[in-house]
Design a protein around this motif. Structure first.
Motif, short mmCIF file in Angstrom:
data_model
loop_
_atom_site.label_atom_id
_atom_site.label_comp_id
_atom_site.label_asym_id
_atom_site.label_seq_id
_atom_site.Cartn_x
_atom_site.Cartn_y
_atom_site.Cartn_z
N UNK A 1 4.22 6.11 -14.14
CA UNK A 1 4.10 5.78 -12.71
C UNK A 1 3.07 6.70 -12.06
N UNK A 2 2.19 6.10 -11.30
CA UNK A 2 1.18 6.87 -10.58
C UNK A 2 1.55 6.94 -9.11
N UNK A 3 1.68 8.15 -8.59
CA UNK A 3 1.87 8.39 -7.16
C UNK A 3 0.75 9.30 -6.70
N UNK A 4 -0.38 8.68 -6.44
CA UNK A 4 -1.55 9.42 -6.00
C UNK A 4 -1.91 9.02 -4.58
N UNK B 1 0.62 3.07 -8.67
CA UNK B 1 0.24 2.26 -9.83
C UNK B 1 1.12 2.56 -11.01
N UNK B 2 0.78 2.00 -12.16
CA UNK B 2 1.59 2.26 -13.33
C UNK B 2 1.05 1.59 -14.57
N UNK B 3 1.61 1.98 -15.71
CA UNK B 3 1.26 1.40 -17.00
C UNK B 3 2.45 1.45 -17.93
N UNK B 4 2.48 0.53 -18.87
CA UNK B 4 3.60 0.40 -19.80
C UNK B 4 3.09 0.63 -21.22
N UNK B 5 3.79 1.47 -21.97
CA UNK B 5 3.47 1.71 -23.37
C UNK B 5 4.72 1.44 -24.21
N UNK C 1 2.76 -0.08 -2.41
CA UNK C 1 1.57 0.74 -2.26
C UNK C 1 1.34 1.16 -0.80
N UNK C 2 1.82 0.36 0.15
CA UNK C 2 1.58 0.68 1.57
C UNK C 2 2.47 1.78 2.10
N UNK C 3 3.57 2.06 1.39
CA UNK C 3 4.50 3.09 1.89
C UNK C 3 4.76 4.18 0.83
N UNK C 4 4.08 4.08 -0.30
CA UNK C 4 4.22 5.09 -1.35
C UNK C 4 2.90 5.81 -1.54
N UNK C 5 2.90 6.86 -2.28
CA UNK C 5 1.68 7.63 -2.46
C UNK C 5 1.33 8.43 -1.21
N UNK C 6 0.18 9.09 -1.27
CA UNK C 6 -0.20 9.99 -0.19
C UNK C 6 -0.48 9.25 1.11
N UNK C 7 -1.26 8.14 1.03
CA UNK C 7 -1.57 7.40 2.26
C UNK C 7 -0.31 6.76 2.83
N UNK C 8 0.58 6.27 1.97
CA UNK C 8 1.83 5.70 2.44
C UNK C 8 2.71 6.72 3.14
N UNK D 1 -1.40 12.91 -7.47
CA UNK D 1 -1.24 14.14 -6.69
C UNK D 1 0.19 14.49 -6.34
N UNK D 2 1.03 13.49 -6.05
CA UNK D 2 2.41 13.79 -5.67
C UNK D 2 3.24 14.27 -6.85
N UNK D 3 2.77 14.02 -8.07
CA UNK D 3 3.48 14.54 -9.24
C UNK D 3 3.44 16.06 -9.30
N UNK D 4 2.53 16.64 -8.53
CA UNK D 4 2.43 18.10 -8.50
C UNK D 4 3.43 18.73 -7.53
#
Length: 302
Positions: A127-130, A134-138, A185-192, A253-256
Motif C-alpha cells: 500500500x502506498x500512502x504518499x 496506491x498499491x500493488x499485489x504480489x 485517494x481524495x481523503x488518504x495520503x498527504x493531500x487527503x 511519505x506517511x509510512x515514515x
C-alpha cells in the motif's frame, strides 16, 4: 547475470547496476526530461554508459504510470513525452536491449515481498500512502498484472465513506483527478490529510505540520488523524479480504510515521474477517531505493 535498473518519476531518473537486489551499484540520478522523448532516451542511455553493463544485459524499469500488458502502451500523466507510447518496445529498439517495465507501486510491493517485510508471505499487498493512495499485489513472488495493467488500485473508485470519526462528522465526496468522486485517494495520503484538516477545522496546514501537531497532542490534529484512519481502514480492510494478503507493507511519505501506521493497523485488523494479533499493516522495511530494488528483482527474475 548483471542488469541495469532504473526508478523513473516525474522529477528524477535514478539508476543502478545489479547482480543481486541486495547489492546495487548506484549510478546516481538525473532530471527527468518531461517533454522531449529523444532527451528521455538519451538520459537513460547516458546512465547505461556510466554503468558499463554487458551490452547484452537487460534493462528493468520501475516507473510512475500504468503499462497495459496486452498493448505495451503506457499511461503516464507525469511524463508527457512517454504518455501513450509503447515505451518498452521504443526503448528496446533505441537501447538495443531487452527492456522490462513495471509500475512503481508494483515494484515497491515486489521489493517488500521478496526482500522486505513480506518475506515468507505468499500474498503481499503493498500500500502506498504518499501524496496520494496506491498499491500493488504480489503473489508467489510475481507482480499481479491486471487487465490494462490495473491491479491493487485501492485508491480509486467511489469507496470513501461519507462520515468518519467519533462522534461522526459528515465528509464530502471530493472530486478526484481520475474523474470520479469519493475516491479513497481524495481523503488518504498527504493531500487527503490536508483536505480533511481544512474541511474539519477551516485551517490550511501541510501534512507534515498536522502530523507533528498530532504527535505533540494537538486536539485539532488528533481529530484529523482519527478521521483519516477511520476513512482509510475500511477500504483497506476490504482490499485485504478480497486479495487475501498475509501482510501489507506501506510505502510513501506517511509510512515514515510509525505511530500513524500502527493506528491504521489496529483499525484494519479490527475490520477484516481473519483474526490475528500479529501486525498486518506495517511500514515497509526497504526505506532506501525500494523502486530500484523492485526493478532489480523484476529484471533478475525474468
Amino acid at each position: 547475470m548483471t542488469i541495469t535498473c532504473f526508478d523513473i518519476g516525474g522529477s528524477a531518473i535514478k539508476g543502478a547496476v545489479a547482480a543481486d537486489p541486495a547489492a546495487l551499484t548506484n549510478l546516481g540520478r538525473v532530471d527527468t526530461p518531461l517533454d522531449d522523448f529523444a532527451a528521455f532516451i538519451a538520459a537513460i542511455a547516458g546512465m547505461l554508459a556510466v554503468g558499463a553493463a554487458d551490452a547484452a544485459s537487460a534493462v528493468a524499469i520501475s516507473i510512475t504510470g500504468v503499462v497495459d500488458p496486452d498493448t505495451g502502451i503506457i499511461k503516464c500523466a507525469n511524463i508527457p513525452c512517454i504518455d501513450g507510447r509503447t515505451l518498452g518496445a521504443d526503448l528496446s529498439a533505441s537501447l538495443r536491449r531487452k527492456v522490462l517495465i513495471a509500475n512503481d507501486a508494483d515494484c515497491f510491493a515486489l521489493a517488500e515481498a521478496v526482500a522486505g517485510a513480506g518475506r515468507g508471505h505468499r500474498i503481499v499487498f503493498g500500500a502506498i500512502l504518499g501524496t496520494g493512495v496506491g498499491g500493488g499485489i504480489v503473489i508467489d513472488g510475481r507482480i499481479l498484472e491486471g487487465t490494462a495493467g490495473i491491479a491493487g488500485e485501492w485508491g480509486h473508485g467511489p469507496a470513501a465513506a461519507t462520515s468518519a470519526g467519533d462522534p461522526p462528522i459528515a465528509i464530502p465526496r471530493f472530486a478526484c483527478g481520475c474523474g470520479q468522486v469519493g475516491c479513497v485517494d481524495t481523503i488518504g495520503g498527504a493531500r487527503g490529510m490536508e483536505r480533511l484538516h481544512l474541511h474539519l477545522h477551516g485551517e490550511t496546514l501541510r501534512s507534515t505540520t498536522i502530523v507533528a501537531n498530532w504527535l505533540a497532542g494537538d486536539a485539532a490534529a488528533k481529530r484529523t488523524i482519527e478521521c483519516l484512519v477511520d476513512l482509510l481502514a475500511s477500504p483497506l480492510a476490504l482490499t485485504v479480504n478480497i486479495v487475501g494478503a498475509g501482510i501489507v507493507p506501506v510505502g510513501g511519505g506517511l509510512a515514515r510515521v510509525p505511530e500513524l501506521i500502527a493506528r491504521l493497523d489496529t483499525e484494519v485488523r479490527r475490520r477484516i474477517l481473519r483474526r490475528t494479533d500479529r501486525p498486518l499493516v506495517v511500514p515497509g522495511t526497504l526505506t532506501v531505493e525500494p523502486g530500484l530494488i523492485g526493478a532489480a528483482i523484476l529484471g533478475l527474475s525474468a
